[in-house]
Design a protein around this motif. Structure first.
Motif, mmCIF file in Angstrom:
data_model
loop_
_atom_site.group_PDB
_atom_site.id
_atom_site.type_symbol
_atom_site.label_atom_id
_atom_site.label_comp_id
_atom_site.label_asym_id
_atom_site.label_seq_id
_atom_site.Cartn_x
_atom_site.Cartn_y
_atom_site.Cartn_z
ATOM 1 N N GLY A 1 75.488 -24.210 -67.451
ATOM 2 C CA GLY A 1 74.955 -25.618 -67.989
ATOM 3 C C GLY A 1 73.248 -25.499 -67.299
ATOM 4 O O GLY A 1 72.223 -26.969 -67.861
ATOM 5 N N TYR A 2 72.660 -24.748 -66.119
ATOM 6 C CA TYR A 2 71.399 -25.555 -65.574
ATOM 7 C C TYR A 2 70.188 -24.042 -66.197
ATOM 8 O O TYR A 2 70.676 -23.230 -66.933
ATOM 9 C CB TYR A 2 71.167 -24.465 -64.217
ATOM 10 N N THR A 3 69.495 -24.900 -66.329
ATOM 11 C CA THR A 3 67.998 -24.573 -66.854
ATOM 12 C C THR A 3 67.840 -23.908 -65.586
ATOM 13 O O THR A 3 67.875 -23.372 -64.736
ATOM 14 C CB THR A 3 66.954 -26.069 -66.797
ATOM 15 N N ALA B 1 65.994 -22.158 -60.101
ATOM 16 C CA ALA B 1 65.223 -21.812 -59.086
ATOM 17 C C ALA B 1 65.219 -22.889 -58.452
ATOM 18 O O ALA B 1 64.811 -21.719 -56.703
ATOM 19 C CB ALA B 1 63.628 -21.621 -59.450
ATOM 20 N N THR B 2 65.439 -24.326 -58.414
ATOM 21 C CA THR B 2 65.505 -24.430 -57.167
ATOM 22 C C THR B 2 66.708 -24.391 -56.754
ATOM 23 O O THR B 2 66.753 -24.212 -55.510
ATOM 24 C CB THR B 2 65.795 -25.907 -58.073
ATOM 25 N N ARG B 3 68.013 -23.813 -56.548
ATOM 26 C CA ARG B 3 69.347 -24.092 -56.323
ATOM 27 C C ARG B 3 69.225 -22.741 -55.657
ATOM 28 O O ARG B 3 69.915 -22.474 -54.656
ATOM 29 C CB ARG B 3 70.176 -23.451 -57.524
ATOM 30 N N LEU B 4 68.308 -21.602 -56.543
ATOM 31 C CA LEU B 4 68.782 -20.164 -55.459
ATOM 32 C C LEU B 4 67.405 -19.960 -54.217
ATOM 33 O O LEU B 4 67.601 -19.270 -53.714
ATOM 34 C CB LEU B 4 68.704 -19.527 -56.920
ATOM 35 N N ASP B 5 66.771 -21.353 -54.660
ATOM 36 C CA ASP B 5 65.538 -20.860 -53.956
ATOM 37 C C ASP B 5 64.525 -20.096 -54.029
ATOM 38 O O ASP B 5 63.871 -19.357 -53.034
ATOM 39 C CB ASP B 5 65.391 -21.508 -52.214
ATOM 40 N N ILE B 6 64.455 -19.693 -55.302
ATOM 41 C CA ILE B 6 63.246 -18.778 -55.754
ATOM 42 C C ILE B 6 62.525 -19.453 -56.945
ATOM 43 O O ILE B 6 63.039 -20.652 -57.328
ATOM 44 C CB ILE B 6 64.843 -17.353 -55.998
ATOM 45 N N THR C 1 63.083 -12.325 -65.406
ATOM 46 C CA THR C 1 63.468 -11.573 -64.126
ATOM 47 C C THR C 1 64.198 -11.092 -64.543
ATOM 48 O O THR C 1 65.083 -9.700 -65.795
ATOM 49 C CB THR C 1 62.380 -11.474 -63.061
ATOM 50 N N HIS C 2 65.504 -12.384 -63.062
ATOM 51 C CA HIS C 2 66.825 -11.896 -63.581
ATOM 52 C C HIS C 2 67.789 -11.867 -64.920
ATOM 53 O O HIS C 2 68.455 -10.630 -65.104
ATOM 54 C CB HIS C 2 67.325 -12.902 -61.557
#
Length: 214
Positions: A152-154, A159-164, A171-172
């Motif tokens: 359920g993540y936006t 991006a915040t969780r994966l630090d990207i 793109t992913h």
């Protein structure tokens, strides 16, 4: 429009109101489907015979429970489309996908859109027997992104969780959709849920997806 199913294939319609049953019936008849209509979940559970080609279920009439029962009886490959006039928020649609829906439509329906969505679900079911790389083809990062989408993540939260960056997340997502031959994030989430993916969060997604695809 040409039929995408064999002769005498059935469609189960669950809708509490006569108007919605008639509207859904007109859409499904255009696909060459024989109709089995019910006004309550109890009526659907009493149906006998072979598996239907598709089930179109009104959420307000008990679609969540009926979806689970139909999949228990006929298998997870049975396409289920949910429709609702009142439960139309994103969390409602996600809940529908979590219990096994292939698609989720809002009422009032656009007949042409509904026709295309039902037809797509039927075609997708027909393609499920065709071998494909599937979830195992995803990279570690793509699998992590899919895990978080299912959770359920936006895109911004991923991006915040994966630090990207958010752009990298996008793109992913595009890459994993291409590999899975899907057209939307919703399709990807539904595929992962049908495959039994239990979202683990970043760092464990690849392991979970590989085990499902092995």
């Amino acid at each position: 429009m040409a039929s995408v199913v064999g002769a005498h294939a059935r469609a189960v319609v669950l809708a509490s109101g006569d108007d919605l049953r008639r509207e859904l019936g007109r859409v499904l008849a255009r696909l060459g489907l024989d109709l089995v209509c019910a006004a309550s979940a109890t009526e659907v559970m009493r149906l006998d015979g072979d598996a239907p080609a598709v089930a179109v279920l009104e959420v307000e009439a008990g679609a969540f429970m009926v979806c689970r029962r139909l999949h228990d009886r006929f298998g997870e490959s049975l396409p289920v489309i949910m429709v609702s006039a009142t439960r139309t928020e994103p969390q409602d649609r996600v809940a529908g996908f979590l219990v096994g829906a292939d698609d989720y439509l809002t009422v009032p329906l656009d007949a042409d859109e509904a026709l295309c969505r039902v037809r797509r679900s039927l075609l997708r079911d027909a393609r499920r027997s065709v071998p494909s790389p599937g979830l195992a083809a995803l990279t570690v990062r793509e699998a992590e992104v899919l895990d978080l989408l299912v959770a359920g993540y936006t895109q911004k939260q991923i991006a915040t969780r994966l630090d990207i960056s958010g752009k990298t997340v996008g793109t992913h997502i595009q890459h994993l959709l291409t590999k899975l031959d899907l057209h939307s994030r919703t399709d990807a989430i539904a595929l992962a849920i049908r495959a039994g993916l239990n979202p683990q969060g970043p760092g464990t997604g690849r392991q979970g997806i590989v085990s499902l695809s092995a």
